[in-house]
Scaffold this motif. Sequence first.
Motif, mmCIF file in Angstrom:
data_model
loop_
_atom_site.group_PDB
_atom_site.id
_atom_site.type_symbol
_atom_site.label_atom_id
_atom_site.label_comp_id
_atom_site.label_asym_id
_atom_site.label_seq_id
_atom_site.Cartn_x
_atom_site.Cartn_y
_atom_site.Cartn_z
ATOM 1 N N LYS A 182 37.328 54.146 50.215
ATOM 2 C CA LYS A 182 37.480 52.737 49.848
ATOM 3 C C LYS A 182 37.787 51.962 51.121
ATOM 4 C CE LYS A 182 38.771 53.335 45.089
ATOM 5 N NZ LYS A 182 39.669 52.975 44.017
ATOM 6 N N TYR B 101 37.692 48.544 51.444
ATOM 7 C CA TYR B 101 38.480 47.373 51.058
ATOM 8 C C TYR B 101 38.845 47.539 49.605
ATOM 9 C CZ TYR B 101 36.269 45.596 55.271
ATOM 10 O OH TYR B 101 35.819 45.456 56.545
ATOM 11 N N LYS B 102 39.406 46.517 49.035
ATOM 12 C CA LYS B 102 39.852 46.585 47.643
ATOM 13 C C LYS B 102 38.750 47.064 46.693
ATOM 14 C CE LYS B 102 42.927 43.891 44.851
ATOM 15 N NZ LYS B 102 43.564 42.596 44.686
ATOM 16 N N ASP B 103 37.585 46.433 46.727
ATOM 17 C CA ASP B 103 36.502 46.774 45.807
ATOM 18 C C ASP B 103 35.269 47.332 46.511
ATOM 19 O OD1 ASP B 103 37.994 45.921 43.620
ATOM 20 O OD2 ASP B 103 37.289 43.859 43.818
#
Length: 62
Positions: A39, A41-43
């Motif tokens: 991952k 970044y967040k999404d």
Amino acid sequence: MRKVQGLSNLVNYLESVNYPLAAEQITDLMSKRKIPHRKAYKDVIIFNLEHIDWWIAEQRKR
């Protein structure tokens, strides 16, 4: 290093190497930490295709 970003791109790659999985199956494998991913970044999810190729080879041995 070959990489793809996102589930839809991984689904397309898996189909191209004759190991089709649905996005839901990949999400389940990710939650169980059974498929290599990162991952960023967040999404944002990154898949290293060398690691995915290794993972596919291991799955086919079973």
